[in-house]
Design a protein around this motif. Structure first.
Motif, PDB file in Angstrom:
ATOM      1  N   GLY A   1      43.702  45.025  42.063  1.00 14.76           N
ATOM      2  CA  GLY A   1      43.692  44.931  43.492  1.00 14.76           C
ATOM      3  C   GLY A   1      43.574  43.740  44.343  1.00 14.76           C
ATOM      4  N   ALA A   2      43.108  42.543  43.642  1.00 12.99           N
ATOM      5  CA  ALA A   2      42.965  41.261  44.359  1.00 12.99           C
ATOM      6  C   ALA A   2      44.053  40.649  44.849  1.00 12.99           C
ATOM      7  CB  ALA A   2      42.131  40.485  43.437  1.00 12.99           C
ATOM      8  N   ARG A   3      44.151  39.964  45.848  1.00  9.56           N
ATOM      9  CA  ARG A   3      45.357  39.275  46.487  1.00  9.56           C
ATOM     10  C   ARG A   3      45.231  37.769  46.035  1.00  9.56           C
ATOM     11  NH1 ARG A   3      44.005  42.842  50.951  1.00  9.56           N
ATOM     12  NH2 ARG A   3      42.682  41.344  51.781  1.00  9.56           N
ATOM     13  N   VAL A   4      45.971  37.558  44.987  1.00  6.93           N
ATOM     14  CA  VAL A   4      46.181  36.161  44.658  1.00  6.93           C
ATOM     15  C   VAL A   4      47.583  35.680  44.247  1.00  6.93           C
ATOM     16  CG1 VAL A   4      45.054  34.623  42.688  1.00  6.93           C
ATOM     17  CG2 VAL A   4      43.937  36.473  43.374  1.00  6.93           C
ATOM     18  N   ARG A   5      47.932  34.543  44.639  1.00  4.76           N
ATOM     19  CA  ARG A   5      49.157  34.078  44.280  1.00  4.76           C
ATOM     20  C   ARG A   5      49.268  32.524  43.829  1.00  4.76           C
ATOM     21  NH1 ARG A   5      49.042  34.552  49.940  1.00  4.76           N
ATOM     22  NH2 ARG A   5      49.730  32.584  50.994  1.00  4.76           N
ATOM     23  N   GLY A   6      50.127  31.973  43.089  1.00  4.48           N
ATOM     24  CA  GLY A   6      50.351  30.564  43.148  1.00  4.48           C
ATOM     25  C   GLY A   6      49.991  30.330  41.680  1.00  4.48           C
ATOM     26  N   ALA A   7      49.496  30.906  40.829  1.00  5.42           N
ATOM     27  CA  ALA A   7      48.790  30.480  39.582  1.00  5.42           C
ATOM     28  C   ALA A   7      50.099  30.333  38.774  1.00  5.42           C
ATOM     29  CB  ALA A   7      48.313  31.863  38.771  1.00  5.42           C
ATOM     30  N   GLY A   8      50.083  29.237  37.892  1.00  9.08           N
ATOM     31  CA  GLY A   8      51.209  28.362  37.203  1.00  9.08           C
ATOM     32  C   GLY A   8      51.511  27.280  37.962  1.00  9.08           C
ATOM     33  N   SER A   9      51.378  27.300  39.383  1.00  2.79           N
ATOM     34  CA  SER A   9      51.514  25.835  39.974  1.00  2.79           C
ATOM     35  C   SER A   9      50.395  25.332  40.222  1.00  2.79           C
ATOM     36  CB  SER A   9      52.332  26.275  41.379  1.00  2.79           C
ATOM     37  OG  SER A   9      51.547  26.913  42.290  1.00  2.79           O
ATOM     38  N   SER A  10      50.316  24.174  40.981  1.00  4.87           N
ATOM     39  CA  SER A  10      49.085  23.314  41.405  1.00  4.87           C
ATOM     40  C   SER A  10      48.384  23.816  42.668  1.00  4.87           C
ATOM     41  CB  SER A  10      49.544  22.000  41.442  1.00  4.87           C
ATOM     42  OG  SER A  10      50.470  21.916  42.739  1.00  4.87           O
ATOM     43  N   VAL A  11      48.836  24.916  43.131  1.00  7.70           N
ATOM     44  CA  VAL A  11      48.239  25.313  44.264  1.00  7.70           C
ATOM     45  C   VAL A  11      48.089  27.095  44.356  1.00  7.70           C
ATOM     46  CG1 VAL A  11      48.121  25.730  46.912  1.00  7.70           C
ATOM     47  CG2 VAL A  11      49.145  23.657  45.816  1.00  7.70           C
ATOM     48  N   ILE A  12      46.645  27.395  44.296  1.00 13.74           N
ATOM     49  CA  ILE A  12      46.491  28.806  44.133  1.00 13.74           C
ATOM     50  C   ILE A  12      45.853  29.309  45.489  1.00 13.74           C
ATOM     51  CG2 ILE A  12      45.261  30.700  42.980  1.00 13.74           C
ATOM     52  CD1 ILE A  12      45.384  28.922  40.397  1.00 13.74           C
ATOM     53  N   THR A  13      46.563  30.624  46.024  1.00 13.71           N
ATOM     54  CA  THR A  13      45.849  30.912  47.181  1.00 13.71           C
ATOM     55  C   THR A  13      45.203  32.366  46.940  1.00 13.71           C
ATOM     56  OG1 THR A  13      47.658  29.786  48.577  1.00 13.71           O
ATOM     57  CG2 THR A  13      46.504  31.611  49.763  1.00 13.71           C
ATOM     58  N   ILE A  14      43.953  32.571  47.599  1.00 13.48           N
ATOM     59  CA  ILE A  14      43.309  33.640  47.382  1.00 13.48           C
ATOM     60  C   ILE A  14      42.739  34.381  48.613  1.00 13.48           C
ATOM     61  CG2 ILE A  14      41.355  35.059  46.224  1.00 13.48           C
ATOM     62  CD1 ILE A  14      42.168  31.550  44.993  1.00 13.48           C
ATOM     63  N   GLU A  15      43.230  35.736  49.000  1.00  8.95           N
ATOM     64  CA  GLU A  15      42.633  36.088  50.115  1.00  8.95           C
ATOM     65  C   GLU A  15      41.746  37.266  49.856  1.00  8.95           C
ATOM     66  OE1 GLU A  15      46.081  38.164  52.504  1.00  8.95           O
ATOM     67  OE2 GLU A  15      47.527  36.668  51.745  1.00  8.95           O
ATOM     68  N   GLY A  16      40.488  36.701  50.019  1.00  7.42           N
ATOM     69  CA  GLY A  16      39.253  37.169  49.483  1.00  7.42           C
ATOM     70  C   GLY A  16      38.876  38.496  50.473  1.00  7.42           C
ATOM     71  N   GLY A  17      38.129  39.398  49.756  1.00  7.65           N
ATOM     72  CA  GLY A  17      37.503  40.670  50.695  1.00  7.65           C
ATOM     73  C   GLY A  17      38.325  41.722  50.191  1.00  7.65           C
ATOM     74  N   ALA A  18      39.405  41.763  49.593  1.00  5.27           N
ATOM     75  CA  ALA A  18      40.204  42.942  49.135  1.00  5.27           C
ATOM     76  C   ALA A  18      39.380  43.847  48.238  1.00  5.27           C
ATOM     77  CB  ALA A  18      41.529  42.674  48.511  1.00  5.27           C
ATOM     78  N   PRO A  19      39.280  45.329  48.582  1.00  6.19           N
ATOM     79  CA  PRO A  19      38.610  46.250  47.844  1.00  6.19           C
ATOM     80  C   PRO A  19      39.312  46.488  46.409  1.00  6.19           C
ATOM     81  CG  PRO A  19      40.342  47.267  49.249  1.00  6.19           C
ATOM     82  CD  PRO A  19      40.117  46.055  49.762  1.00  6.19           C
ATOM     83  N   LEU A  20      38.470  46.273  45.343  1.00  2.98           N
ATOM     84  CA  LEU A  20      38.707  46.117  44.002  1.00  2.98           C
ATOM     85  C   LEU A  20      38.380  47.139  43.212  1.00  2.98           C
ATOM     86  CD1 LEU A  20      37.532  42.596  42.914  1.00  2.98           C
ATOM     87  CD2 LEU A  20      39.673  43.259  43.932  1.00  2.98           C
ATOM     88  N   HIS A  21      39.253  47.715  42.213  1.00  4.03           N
ATOM     89  CA  HIS A  21      38.986  48.952  41.403  1.00  4.03           C
ATOM     90  C   HIS A  21      39.345  48.645  39.959  1.00  4.03           C
ATOM     91  CE1 HIS A  21      43.357  48.762  41.317  1.00  4.03           C
ATOM     92  NE2 HIS A  21      43.297  48.514  42.717  1.00  4.03           N
ATOM     93  N   GLY A  22      39.147  49.430  39.025  1.00  5.64           N
ATOM     94  CA  GLY A  22      39.380  49.405  37.736  1.00  5.64           C
ATOM     95  C   GLY A  22      40.955  49.253  37.484  1.00  5.64           C
ATOM     96  N   GLY A  23      41.181  49.098  36.101  1.00  3.40           N
ATOM     97  CA  GLY A  23      42.527  49.089  35.753  1.00  3.40           C
ATOM     98  C   GLY A  23      42.798  48.821  34.268  1.00  3.40           C
ATOM     99  N   SER A  24      43.922  48.878  33.850  1.00  2.00           N
ATOM    100  CA  SER A  24      44.617  48.609  32.490  1.00  2.00           C
ATOM    101  C   SER A  24      45.290  47.402  32.212  1.00  2.00           C
ATOM    102  CB  SER A  24      45.008  49.739  31.864  1.00  2.00           C
ATOM    103  OG  SER A  24      45.545  49.632  30.572  1.00  2.00           O
TER     104      SER A  24
END
Length: 421
Positions: free
Chosen positions: A201-224
């Protein structure tokens, strides 16, 4: 203590599936601490480093158990924020828990990873990222206490460190506001971590490039989630086939993540064919030297592939120059290869490999993870029997290496030995 007995000179043939990536699953296990729920992690390799990570999670108050090739972590109610010295020493990459513990618990107490002294050290970039996010770090008596309310920040890494990128991502997920990581590492394992965080449930984008952006504070939950295949294990099997001869295919791996390695093996005289999920290699003539190999951050030639590929190129004709740009002490396997008849000259970060017609079996000792794998590769292409000791290094990153190689026709077995003092 365990030893490999390897009888060289037998070509390899067949297909082998590559297990989950060590360098992916360790930060993913740390990330599981962030989710107040149950995480099911599939394709989780049975490695000593994985067991060390699970021990850390249990110490922190999480439930962690293995069911076949899957691991189930329940971090609903962690109770601790400290990782003691005995657990930190279990694996060199234990510092990856810093960002996760601090983000989830608001503070983290860790000793120096691997027992290293604090001061000038490889984790400086990790600590700088935590400080940029608002964390305060107190260092004393070989340990560090990190605490503080985290907030979004612009983090500029002086080097594209994989570990520092991962730690910054894990901490930033729990920070208030937006974080941008510039000059981030671009390795596929970073993308795998991002995809796992998205599953939570996190908000992350840009991995694989040289700039990664994270919008913190999103409610997280378990997953597979299913961990990517280990590209360095795949490289090791390809190097083994190049050393011993024969024809081998490795399955489950993305060939694009190993294109720099397969290009070198092709130049050395191997026939390599890549398609989605499969890389096959055939070697039926002597190897030859290749143009200089320089290790570099992804997408360059991986430093973890340097030792196994060097071991394969010890036999054959011509000369190959290796330039190790990532680590200072990455040639500890060279002296052991020389014991097997290799002709290698080292000067600082440069190693010059002069191909020889044959290697011979010898008693050698693994001094690190990839160096130990390199000795197995060399032994498969050598004449006679080799004894490879200190397998605990190899067990950190290879799940039943001897079983996979034996299934390909290698004469290799593991024996337990009692050492008397």
């Amino acid at each position: 203590m365990s030893t490999y007995l390897v009888e060289g000179g037998f070509p390899l043939k067949g297909s082998v599936a590559v297990h989950g990536a060590k360098n992916s699953v360790l930060p993913i296990l740390a990330a599981a601490l962030l989710a107040p729920g149950e995480c099911v992690i599939h394709n989780c390799p049975d490695l000593s480093d994985v067991e060390a990570s699970l021990a850390i999670l249990r110490h922190l108050g999480c439930s962690a158990r293995r069911e076949g090739t899957s691991v189930i972590v329940d971090a609903s109610a962690p109770t601790r924020w400290d990782v003691p010295d005995r657990l930190m020493r279990e694996m060199r990459s234990s510092v990856i828990f810093l960002g996760a513990v601090l983000g989830r618990m608001g503070r983290a107490s860790l000793c120096a990873p691997g027992g290293c002294e604090l001061g000038p050290r490889p984790i400086d970039l990790h600590l700088a990222a935590i400080r940029a996010l608002g964390g305060t770090i107190t260092e004393e008596s070989g340990g560090m206490l990190c605490q503080g309310a985290l907030h979004g920040a612009d983090i500029v890494l002086s080097l594209p460190s994989v570990g520092a990128t991962e730690n910054a991502m894990l901490a930033a997920v729990c920070a208030k506001g937006t974080t941008t990581i510039t000059n981030a590492a671009r390795e596929p394992e970073i993308v795998d971590l991002q995809n796992f965080l998205l599953t939570l449930g996190a908000r992350v984008r840009g991995a694989g490039s040289s700039v990664i952006t994270i919008e913190g504070g999103a409610p997280l939950h378990g997953g597979s989630y299913t961990v990517m295949a280990d590209r360095i294990v795949a490289c090791t099997y390809l190097a083994a086939a190049a050393a011993a001869g024969g024809e081998v295919e490795v399955t489950g791996v993305d060939w694009r993540t190993l294109s720099t390695v397969t290009a070198v093996l092709t130049e050395a005289g191997c026939a390599v064919r890549s398609q989605p999920g499969v890389i096959s290699l055939r070697r039926d003539k002597p190897l030859k030297g290749v143009r200089p190999i320089r290790t570099a951050p992804y997408p360059g030639f991986p430093t973890d592939a340097q030792a196994p590929v060097m071991a394969a190129l010890c036999r054959g004709s011509g000369c190959t120059v290796f330039v190790e740009n990532m680590f200072e002490s990455r040639y500890r396997h060279v002296d052991e290869l020389i014991r097997m008849g290799a002709d290698i000259r080292v000067e600082g970060r440069v190693a010059v490999v002069y191909g020889v017609p044959r290697l011979h079996g010898a008693q050698v000792r693994s001094s690190d993870l990839r160096g130990g794998a390199a000795l197995v590769v060399a032994a498969l292409g050598a004449e006679g029997e080799s004894r490879i000791e200190d397998l605990h290094h190899i067990d950190r990153g290879y799940q039943c290496l001897e079983g996979d190689l034996a299934a390909l026709g290698a004469r290799i077995r593991r024996v337990a030995e009692d050492r008397k003092t």
